[in-house]
Motif scaffolding. Structure first.
Motif, PDB file in Angstrom:
ATOM      1  N   LEU A 160      -8.399  15.014  -0.684  1.00  0.00           N
ATOM      2  CA  LEU A 160      -8.533  13.430  -0.556  1.00  0.00           C
ATOM      3  C   LEU A 160      -9.097  12.544  -1.272  1.00  0.00           C
ATOM      4  O   LEU A 160     -10.261  12.837  -1.464  1.00  0.00           O
ATOM      5  CB  LEU A 160      -8.652  13.119   0.521  1.00  0.00           C
ATOM      6  CG  LEU A 160      -7.570  13.506   1.717  1.00  0.00           C
ATOM      7  CD1 LEU A 160      -8.165  13.419   3.474  1.00  0.00           C
ATOM      8  CD2 LEU A 160      -6.021  13.860   1.774  1.00  0.00           C
ATOM      9  N   THR A 161      -8.438  11.816  -2.090  1.00  0.00           N
ATOM     10  CA  THR A 161      -8.110  10.827  -3.265  1.00  0.00           C
ATOM     11  C   THR A 161      -9.492  10.215  -2.174  1.00  0.00           C
ATOM     12  O   THR A 161      -9.028   9.757  -0.688  1.00  0.00           O
ATOM     13  CB  THR A 161      -8.095  10.123  -4.276  1.00  0.00           C
ATOM     14  OG1 THR A 161      -7.194   9.475  -2.722  1.00  0.00           O
ATOM     15  CG2 THR A 161      -7.369  11.059  -4.632  1.00  0.00           C
ATOM     16  N   ARG A 162     -10.354   8.713  -2.273  1.00  0.00           N
ATOM     17  CA  ARG A 162     -10.930   8.273  -0.983  1.00  0.00           C
ATOM     18  C   ARG A 162      -9.400   7.405  -1.451  1.00  0.00           C
ATOM     19  O   ARG A 162     -10.016   6.938   0.151  1.00  0.00           O
ATOM     20  CB  ARG A 162     -11.897   7.084  -2.406  1.00  0.00           C
ATOM     21  CG  ARG A 162     -13.074   7.950  -3.278  1.00  0.00           C
ATOM     22  CD  ARG A 162     -13.826   8.831  -2.039  1.00  0.00           C
ATOM     23  NE  ARG A 162     -15.150   9.062  -2.433  1.00  0.00           N
ATOM     24  CZ  ARG A 162     -15.469  10.401  -2.709  1.00  0.00           C
ATOM     25  NH1 ARG A 162     -14.750  11.386  -3.076  1.00  0.00           N
ATOM     26  NH2 ARG A 162     -16.741  10.457  -3.539  1.00  0.00           N
ATOM     27  N   GLN A 163      -8.637   7.163  -2.240  1.00  0.00           N
ATOM     28  CA  GLN A 163      -7.127   6.164  -1.684  1.00  0.00           C
ATOM     29  C   GLN A 163      -7.030   6.892  -0.817  1.00  0.00           C
ATOM     30  O   GLN A 163      -6.597   5.996   0.495  1.00  0.00           O
ATOM     31  CB  GLN A 163      -6.794   6.441  -3.036  1.00  0.00           C
ATOM     32  CG  GLN A 163      -5.442   5.121  -2.560  1.00  0.00           C
ATOM     33  CD  GLN A 163      -5.864   3.496  -2.415  1.00  0.00           C
ATOM     34  OE1 GLN A 163      -6.569   3.394  -3.690  1.00  0.00           O
ATOM     35  NE2 GLN A 163      -5.221   3.124  -1.430  1.00  0.00           N
ATOM     36  N   GLN A 164      -6.151   7.849  -0.563  1.00  0.00           N
ATOM     37  CA  GLN A 164      -6.321   8.827   0.591  1.00  0.00           C
ATOM     38  C   GLN A 164      -6.403   8.872   1.450  1.00  0.00           C
ATOM     39  O   GLN A 164      -6.101   8.323   2.561  1.00  0.00           O
ATOM     40  CB  GLN A 164      -6.055   9.880   0.048  1.00  0.00           C
ATOM     41  CG  GLN A 164      -4.566  10.250  -0.753  1.00  0.00           C
ATOM     42  CD  GLN A 164      -4.475  11.614  -1.215  1.00  0.00           C
ATOM     43  OE1 GLN A 164      -5.184  12.679  -1.410  1.00  0.00           O
ATOM     44  NE2 GLN A 164      -3.665  12.471  -2.319  1.00  0.00           N
ATOM     45  N   ILE A 165      -7.923   8.342   1.865  1.00  0.00           N
ATOM     46  CA  ILE A 165      -8.885   7.894   2.918  1.00  0.00           C
ATOM     47  C   ILE A 165      -7.976   6.710   3.678  1.00  0.00           C
ATOM     48  O   ILE A 165      -8.387   6.936   4.670  1.00  0.00           O
ATOM     49  CB  ILE A 165     -10.314   8.899   2.576  1.00  0.00           C
ATOM     50  CG1 ILE A 165     -10.014  10.733   2.291  1.00  0.00           C
ATOM     51  CG2 ILE A 165     -10.997   8.206   4.037  1.00  0.00           C
ATOM     52  CD1 ILE A 165     -11.809  10.633   2.309  1.00  0.00           C
ATOM     53  N   ALA A 166      -8.928   5.996   2.551  1.00  0.00           N
ATOM     54  CA  ALA A 166      -7.915   4.590   2.242  1.00  0.00           C
ATOM     55  C   ALA A 166      -6.732   4.471   3.281  1.00  0.00           C
ATOM     56  O   ALA A 166      -6.895   3.610   4.730  1.00  0.00           O
ATOM     57  CB  ALA A 166      -8.325   3.528   1.988  1.00  0.00           C
ATOM     58  N   ASP A 167      -6.215   4.988   3.175  1.00  0.00           N
ATOM     59  CA  ASP A 167      -4.324   5.422   3.490  1.00  0.00           C
ATOM     60  C   ASP A 167      -4.325   5.797   4.565  1.00  0.00           C
ATOM     61  O   ASP A 167      -3.379   5.300   5.754  1.00  0.00           O
ATOM     62  CB  ASP A 167      -3.319   5.602   2.794  1.00  0.00           C
ATOM     63  CG  ASP A 167      -3.452   4.879   1.143  1.00  0.00           C
ATOM     64  OD1 ASP A 167      -3.954   3.331   1.438  1.00  0.00           O
ATOM     65  OD2 ASP A 167      -2.873   5.647   0.402  1.00  0.00           O
ATOM     66  N   VAL A 176     -14.263   2.553   2.254  1.00  0.00           N
ATOM     67  CA  VAL A 176     -14.750   3.732   1.999  1.00  0.00           C
ATOM     68  C   VAL A 176     -15.554   4.792   0.983  1.00  0.00           C
ATOM     69  O   VAL A 176     -15.818   5.075   1.277  1.00  0.00           O
ATOM     70  CB  VAL A 176     -12.941   4.604   1.689  1.00  0.00           C
ATOM     71  CG1 VAL A 176     -12.629   6.528   1.508  1.00  0.00           C
ATOM     72  CG2 VAL A 176     -11.635   4.402   2.613  1.00  0.00           C
ATOM     73  N   ILE A 177     -15.615   3.764   0.303  1.00  0.00           N
ATOM     74  CA  ILE A 177     -16.593   4.232  -0.696  1.00  0.00           C
ATOM     75  C   ILE A 177     -17.769   4.120  -0.083  1.00  0.00           C
ATOM     76  O   ILE A 177     -19.477   5.080  -0.715  1.00  0.00           O
ATOM     77  CB  ILE A 177     -16.143   3.822  -2.202  1.00  0.00           C
ATOM     78  CG1 ILE A 177     -15.082   4.354  -2.778  1.00  0.00           C
ATOM     79  CG2 ILE A 177     -17.648   3.936  -3.049  1.00  0.00           C
ATOM     80  CD1 ILE A 177     -15.087   3.770  -4.481  1.00  0.00           C
ATOM     81  N   ARG A 178     -18.245   3.157  -0.086  1.00  0.00           N
ATOM     82  CA  ARG A 178     -19.563   2.479   0.758  1.00  0.00           C
ATOM     83  C   ARG A 178     -19.615   3.240   2.267  1.00  0.00           C
ATOM     84  O   ARG A 178     -21.010   3.452   2.621  1.00  0.00           O
ATOM     85  CB  ARG A 178     -19.572   0.496   1.369  1.00  0.00           C
ATOM     86  CG  ARG A 178     -20.058   0.402  -0.174  1.00  0.00           C
ATOM     87  CD  ARG A 178     -20.477  -0.969   0.525  1.00  0.00           C
ATOM     88  NE  ARG A 178     -19.047  -1.426   1.139  1.00  0.00           N
ATOM     89  CZ  ARG A 178     -17.938  -2.467   1.080  1.00  0.00           C
ATOM     90  NH1 ARG A 178     -17.827  -3.230   0.102  1.00  0.00           N
ATOM     91  NH2 ARG A 178     -17.263  -3.210   2.075  1.00  0.00           N
ATOM     92  N   ALA A 179     -19.104   3.557   3.221  1.00  0.00           N
ATOM     93  CA  ALA A 179     -18.615   4.737   4.091  1.00  0.00           C
ATOM     94  C   ALA A 179     -19.035   5.784   3.918  1.00  0.00           C
ATOM     95  O   ALA A 179     -19.978   6.583   4.396  1.00  0.00           O
ATOM     96  CB  ALA A 179     -17.603   4.456   5.243  1.00  0.00           C
ATOM     97  N   THR A 180     -18.837   6.252   3.186  1.00  0.00           N
ATOM     98  CA  THR A 180     -19.077   7.908   2.452  1.00  0.00           C
ATOM     99  C   THR A 180     -20.575   7.849   2.130  1.00  0.00           C
ATOM    100  O   THR A 180     -21.219   9.161   2.463  1.00  0.00           O
ATOM    101  CB  THR A 180     -17.580   8.939   1.822  1.00  0.00           C
ATOM    102  OG1 THR A 180     -17.542   7.739   0.005  1.00  0.00           O
ATOM    103  CG2 THR A 180     -16.291   8.852   2.514  1.00  0.00           C
ATOM    104  N   LYS A 181     -20.902   6.960   1.006  1.00  0.00           N
ATOM    105  CA  LYS A 181     -22.785   7.194   0.602  1.00  0.00           C
ATOM    106  C   LYS A 181     -23.449   6.954   2.115  1.00  0.00           C
ATOM    107  O   LYS A 181     -24.288   7.456   1.870  1.00  0.00           O
ATOM    108  CB  LYS A 181     -22.418   6.344  -0.462  1.00  0.00           C
ATOM    109  CG  LYS A 181     -21.593   6.247  -1.708  1.00  0.00           C
ATOM    110  CD  LYS A 181     -22.271   5.183  -2.620  1.00  0.00           C
ATOM    111  CE  LYS A 181     -21.274   5.178  -3.983  1.00  0.00           C
ATOM    112  NZ  LYS A 181     -21.896   4.638  -4.663  1.00  0.00           N
ATOM    113  N   SER A 182     -23.140   6.386   3.448  1.00  0.00           N
ATOM    114  CA  SER A 182     -24.082   5.952   3.637  1.00  0.00           C
ATOM    115  C   SER A 182     -24.048   6.989   4.648  1.00  0.00           C
ATOM    116  O   SER A 182     -24.831   6.927   5.029  1.00  0.00           O
ATOM    117  CB  SER A 182     -23.728   4.707   4.564  1.00  0.00           C
ATOM    118  OG  SER A 182     -24.232   4.361   6.442  1.00  0.00           O
TER     119      SER A 182
END
Length: 198
Positions: A160-167, A176-182
């Motif tokens: 899934l793209t980061r956009q799809q995870i967000a959606d 999503v980007i910050r949370a996945t890095k964390s």
């Protein structure tokens, strides 16, 4: 879910959809059973601001849009091809005839709908009350266990793209980007060449 030869026996047609093609729109009359043969299809809605919310993503062997066929209501969401996709389309009378003639298929459809209902119940609670990291893990764990049936640490490659995870989670892409890095720092996810593994 339903074997392709059985779908064809009851009158299903195989249609090809290009990326971005709509299979049906929110509010359309529900007239067909759909099952993905190859590719990916998403069901989604847009809010008043135009933000997309993905209800689900369906891949080879998975069906979508069945509840309105049983409830005699219109589709509550859109269905759109994410990539070029082949999809079986079976008109409602043929689908109902199939279920009457093949009780084991009826049971499979019922089990699938029950799992989706369970997922929706969990996600409704998660999206309304949980932190972003928790939401993301719940979606990924559901996909890993119930859709891709994968076990073991970091055995599930998230396609899934980061956009799809967000959606899927009702979050913003930046979140999503910050949370996945964390989550990577905490050892919950692995990120290898920009791909997420759970």
């Amino acid at each position: 879910m339903i074997q392709e030869d059985i779908l064809l026996e009851f009158g299903a047609k195989r249609d090809v959809f290009s990326k971005g093609d709509q299979l049906f729109r929110e509010g359309d009359t529900a007239v067909n059973y759909y099952q993905v043969s190859s590719g990916e299809v998403k069901m989604n809605n847009y809010n008043a601001d135009g933000k997309e919310f993905i209800q689900g993503i369906f891949t080879a062997g998975q069906s979508f849009g069945e509840p309105p066929l049983f409830a005699n209501v219109n589709y509550p969401a859109n269905a759109e091809a994410i990539i070029e996709s082949e999809v079986f389309k079976l008109h409602k009378p043929g689908f109902l005839d199939l279920l009457k003639a093949k009780p084991e298929m009826h049971l499979k459809v019922t089990e699938t709908l029950a799992k989706r209902l369970y997922y929706k119940a969990i996600m409704a609670s998660e999206i309304s009350s949980q932190e972003p990291e928790h939401r993301i893990l719940r979606v990924l764990d559901y996909l890993k266990k119930h859709v891709h049936k994968t076990e073991g640490a970091f055995s599930f490659k998230v396609d899934l793209t980061r956009q799809q995870i967000a959606d899927l989670t009702g979050l913003r892409v930046e979140t999503v980007i910050r949370a996945t890095k964390s989550l990577q720092k905490k050892g919950e996810l692995k990120i290898v060449q920009r791909k997420v593994f759970r």
